[in-house]
Design an enzyme around this catalytic site. Structure first.
Site, short mmCIF file in Angstrom:
data_model
loop_
_atom_site.label_atom_id
_atom_site.label_comp_id
_atom_site.label_asym_id
_atom_site.label_seq_id
_atom_site.Cartn_x
_atom_site.Cartn_y
_atom_site.Cartn_z
N LYS A 35 0.85 -1.20 0.00
CA LYS A 35 0.00 0.00 0.00
C LYS A 35 0.88 1.25 0.00
O LYS A 35 0.59 2.24 -0.68
CB LYS A 35 -0.93 -0.01 1.23
CG LYS A 35 -1.97 -1.12 1.19
CD LYS A 35 -3.11 -0.88 2.15
CE LYS A 35 -4.11 -2.02 2.06
NZ LYS A 35 -5.31 -1.85 2.86
N THR A 86 -11.16 -1.51 12.55
CA THR A 86 -11.69 -1.93 13.85
C THR A 86 -12.79 -2.97 13.60
O THR A 86 -13.98 -2.70 13.83
CB THR A 86 -12.28 -0.73 14.64
OG1 THR A 86 -13.18 -0.02 13.77
CG2 THR A 86 -11.20 0.22 15.12
N THR A 124 -13.84 4.05 13.61
CA THR A 124 -15.04 3.90 14.45
C THR A 124 -14.67 3.06 15.67
O THR A 124 -14.23 1.91 15.53
CB THR A 124 -16.15 3.20 13.64
OG1 THR A 124 -16.43 4.00 12.49
CG2 THR A 124 -17.41 3.03 14.46
N GLU A 160 -18.54 4.47 0.98
CA GLU A 160 -17.74 4.00 -0.15
C GLU A 160 -18.54 4.21 -1.44
O GLU A 160 -19.74 4.02 -1.47
CB GLU A 160 -17.38 2.53 0.04
CG GLU A 160 -16.34 2.35 1.13
CD GLU A 160 -16.06 0.90 1.48
OE1 GLU A 160 -16.27 0.02 0.64
OE2 GLU A 160 -15.62 0.66 2.62
N ASN A 213 -25.11 4.64 12.11
CA ASN A 213 -25.21 3.48 11.22
C ASN A 213 -26.30 2.51 11.66
O ASN A 213 -26.95 1.87 10.83
CB ASN A 213 -23.85 2.79 11.09
CG ASN A 213 -22.95 3.56 10.14
OD1 ASN A 213 -23.43 4.32 9.31
ND2 ASN A 213 -21.65 3.38 10.26
N ASN A 224 -38.13 -1.98 4.37
CA ASN A 224 -38.27 -3.27 3.67
C ASN A 224 -39.43 -4.08 4.21
O ASN A 224 -40.16 -4.73 3.45
CB ASN A 224 -36.97 -4.07 3.78
CG ASN A 224 -35.90 -3.51 2.85
OD1 ASN A 224 -36.23 -2.80 1.89
ND2 ASN A 224 -34.65 -3.83 3.11
N TYR A 256 -39.46 12.44 18.33
CA TYR A 256 -39.29 11.09 18.90
C TYR A 256 -37.83 10.61 18.88
O TYR A 256 -37.59 9.41 18.82
CB TYR A 256 -40.14 10.05 18.14
CG TYR A 256 -41.60 10.41 17.99
CD1 TYR A 256 -42.35 10.80 19.08
CD2 TYR A 256 -42.22 10.35 16.75
CE1 TYR A 256 -43.69 11.13 18.95
CE2 TYR A 256 -43.56 10.68 16.60
CZ TYR A 256 -44.29 11.08 17.70
OH TYR A 256 -45.60 11.41 17.56
N CYS A 267 -53.20 5.27 19.92
CA CYS A 267 -52.84 5.11 18.50
C CYS A 267 -51.59 4.26 18.25
O CYS A 267 -51.63 3.33 17.46
CB CYS A 267 -52.66 6.49 17.87
SG CYS A 267 -54.19 7.43 17.88
N LYS A 323 -50.40 10.93 28.24
CA LYS A 323 -49.52 12.10 28.18
C LYS A 323 -50.23 13.28 28.82
O LYS A 323 -51.46 13.24 29.02
CB LYS A 323 -49.06 12.41 26.76
CG LYS A 323 -50.13 12.86 25.81
CD LYS A 323 -49.49 13.23 24.47
CE LYS A 323 -50.55 13.64 23.47
NZ LYS A 323 -50.04 13.87 22.14
N1 LIG Z 1 -14.89 2.04 4.93
C1 LIG Z 1 -15.81 2.95 5.25
O1 LIG Z 1 -16.71 3.31 4.47
C2 LIG Z 1 -15.74 3.64 6.58
C3 LIG Z 1 -16.47 4.82 6.78
C4 LIG Z 1 -16.38 5.45 8.01
C5 LIG Z 1 -15.61 4.92 9.03
N2 LIG Z 1 -14.92 3.76 8.82
C6 LIG Z 1 -14.10 3.25 9.92
O2 LIG Z 1 -12.75 3.65 9.67
C7 LIG Z 1 -11.84 2.62 10.09
C8 LIG Z 1 -11.00 2.18 8.92
O3 LIG Z 1 -11.85 1.61 7.94
P1 LIG Z 1 -11.30 1.20 6.52
O4 LIG Z 1 -12.47 0.71 5.74
O5 LIG Z 1 -10.48 2.32 5.96
O6 LIG Z 1 -10.33 -0.04 6.91
P2 LIG Z 1 -9.34 -0.85 5.99
O7 LIG Z 1 -9.31 -2.23 6.52
O8 LIG Z 1 -9.67 -0.62 4.55
O9 LIG Z 1 -7.93 -0.15 6.25
C9 LIG Z 1 -7.25 -0.24 7.47
C10 LIG Z 1 -5.76 -0.09 7.17
O10 LIG Z 1 -5.06 0.00 8.40
C11 LIG Z 1 -3.82 -0.63 8.21
N3 LIG Z 1 -3.18 -0.90 9.51
C12 LIG Z 1 -3.53 -1.84 10.42
N4 LIG Z 1 -2.69 -1.77 11.49
C13 LIG Z 1 -1.82 -0.77 11.24
C14 LIG Z 1 -0.73 -0.21 11.95
N5 LIG Z 1 -0.36 -0.67 13.14
N6 LIG Z 1 -0.06 0.80 11.38
C15 LIG Z 1 -0.41 1.29 10.19
N7 LIG Z 1 -1.43 0.80 9.46
C16 LIG Z 1 -2.14 -0.22 9.98
C17 LIG Z 1 -4.16 -1.86 7.39
O11 LIG Z 1 -3.02 -2.42 6.76
C18 LIG Z 1 -5.15 -1.26 6.40
O12 LIG Z 1 -4.50 -0.80 5.25
C19 LIG Z 1 -12.72 1.53 10.70
O13 LIG Z 1 -12.83 1.78 12.08
C20 LIG Z 1 -14.05 1.74 10.04
O14 LIG Z 1 -15.12 1.24 10.80
C21 LIG Z 1 -14.96 3.12 7.61
#
Ligand SMILES: NC(=O)c1ccc[n+]([C@@H]2O[C@H](COP(=O)([O-])OP(=O)(O)OC[C@H]3O[C@@H](n4cnc5c(N)ncnc54)[C@H](O)[C@@H]3O)[C@@H](O)[C@H]2O)c1
Length: 435
Positions: A35, A86, A124, A160, A213, A224, A256, A267, A323
């Site tokens: 990467k 995470t 997250t 994404e 989320n 649905n 709410y 209701c 209420k």
């Molecule tokens: N993908 C989404 O749409 C999205 C949106 C909002 C929040 N998030 C949150 O953001 C976080 C990351 O998500 P993501 O989809 O980018 O994850 P991902 O798995 O695509 O990327 C994580 C990266 O961290 C790297 N990594 C792991 N340990 C490491 C270390 N010690 N040092 C350096 N790099 C390290 C991995 O090699 C990987 O490239 C998560 O907590 C996720 O829940 C994701």
């Protein structure tokens, strides 16, 4: 600003490109060498609209680079984003090992640094994680949070597929920080975006992604299930939900959304069970809709358990109708709570300015005769008597005239079974329990 981004996945790679576009020098860091190499070759690590040109321009201009060397990246920057993964296990428990591991490495980097550094957790994470990160940094670096560095929460909201667009057009930018300087530095990164910046306690910022989320998932599941039922009934589900979305007063609104007490009335329970019944009649599984009533009952049970936990038998109830401002007792959640307490031998007295047993008639009276036949003996006309003769007072309606009681009787326990947008009725300096 000089910024390091840890983790070059979806969030990290998009952050790299967008932070560059906003005029920063950015160093991306990942343990995965391929990467790092991709970025240094001017290529993104992910497939995402608009990201290719951002990464290639940034690398060409020498404003974006990547490395596996955390210590170097900390030395060269003043602000870091943690964007490592995470993942959750089968039980939903979050694996924070990548967060812990990168925190140790950042701590090593901070050891040899004299200037102030901000670490923003973008991943997250559950509430309390920033505190954990801060403790690891202090332990490994020997530096002090608040003086040498600060850890803040700055959750990512991108989706994404539209990640770059979302980065530049967030609904809101959330910054959770107990340190004003760190919060201001982080805010300055988003100043040009035009979205409101919400500065909140760190734990609130950490939890917001879970809530957002989960709500999105609940909305989808709800729509649905409604769609399934509508289809079986030959009703145009899209037209139906378009109509639903047109009500921005109650349906798609702040209404709410405050945590509070159980719903009731003539209701909501009736029409919900009517919809669930339509599902059953058509042999459909509608578990989200079918589970709502159980969730509501759980809230009422929690109130009863709270009363039981004090071991005091004399309970006053201020407000029994479903209420305030009505005498409608049908499916009032407070009737259920009282019914449960009376059944357990509690000495309950009730005051409700709008409820007079002799004036009840029709379905309202039938309901109470079935669910709370003792009401006639429990209802009192003098509110002072109810409060004075009780050890625990359940405040069901939020009326200004009730305000004086917690102040007048600080030795009594007041439990507020309601909450609205105006905050708590029970003053902070009084022994009250707000819901
Ligand atoms: N993908 C989404 O749409 C999205 C949106 C909002 C929040 N998030 C949150 O953001 C976080 C990351 O998500 P993501 O989809 O980018 O994850 P991902 O798995 O695509 O990327 C994580 C990266 O961290 C790297 N990594 C792991 N340990 C490491 C270390 N010690 N040092 C350096 N790099 C390290 C991995 O090699 C990987 O490239 C998560 O907590 C996720 O829940 C994701």
């Amino acid at each position: 600003m000089n910024i390091s981004v840890f983790g070059l996945g979806y969030v990290g790679c998009v952050s790299l490109g967008c932070l560059y576009k906003m005029g920063n020098n950015v160093i991306g860091v990942d343990i995965a060498e391929h990467k790092v190499n991709l970025i240094n070759d001017g290529k993104p690590t992910i497939i995402e609209t608009e990201i290719d040109s951002l990464i290639s321009s940034g690398v060409n201009e020498k404003k974006i680079s990547a490395t596996t060397d955390v210590v170097y990246s900390i030395k060269e920057t003043d602000f870091s984003f943690i964007c490592v993964g995470t993942p959750v296990n089968a039980y939903g428990e979050m694996n924070l090992s990548y967060i812990k591991s990168i925190s140790k490495s950042i701590g090593e980097g901070l050891k040899g640094k004299d200037s102030y550094h901000v670490v923003a957790v973008r991943s997250t994470v559950p509430p309390g994680t920033c505190k954990m990160v801060s403790e690891i940094l202090e332990e490994v670096s020997g530096k002090k949070e608040g003086k040498d560095f600060s850890v803040i929460s700055n959750p990512e909201f991108l989706r994404e597929g539209t990640a770059v667009y979302d980065y530049f057009n967030p609904p809101v930018t959330v910054i959770g920080s107990k340190d004003i300087l760190a919060g201001e530095i982080a805010s300055s990164l988003y100043a040009t975006l035009g979205a409101p910046i919400e500065m909140v306690p760190t734990e609130v910022a950490e939890m917001i992604k879970f809530v957002n989320n989960s709500w999105h998932a609940v909305k989808i599941a709800f729509a649905n299930e409604v769609g399934l039922i509508a289809k079986e009934m030959n009703v145009d589900s899209h037209l139906l939900m378009d109509l639903f979305a047109k009500d921005t007063k109650l349906n798609l609104s702040k209404a709410y959304t405050k945590p509070g007490f159980a719903y009731g009335g003539s209701c909501l329970p009736k029409d919900l069970s009517g919809l669930v019944y339509l599902g059953k009649m058509n042999h459909l599984e509608v578990p989200v809709l079918a589970s709502v009533s159980g969730s509501n009952n759980g809230i009422k049970k929690k109130a009863v358990d709270k009363v039981l936990s004090f071991g005091r038998k004399k309970v006053g109830v201020l407000g029994i109708s479903f209420k305030e401002g009505t005498d409608d007792l049908r499916y009032s959640p407070y009737v259920d709570v009282v019914e449960e307490l009376v059944g357990k031998g509690y000495d309950v007295s009730i005051y409700d300015a709008n409820v007079n047993y002799s004036n009840l008639f029709g379905i309202n009276k039938q309901f109470i005769d079935v669910h709370l036949p003792h009401l006639v003996h429990l209802l009192k006309t003098n509110i002072d008597d109810v409060v004075q003769n009780s050890e625990i007072i359940l405040v069901s309606h939020k009326l200004p005239e009730y305000l004086e009681f917690p102040k007048r009787f600080p030795e009594k326990v007041f439990i507020e079974l309601t909450k609205n947008n105006h905050g708590s009725l029970i003053p902070d300096n009084v022994s009250g329990i707000t819901w």
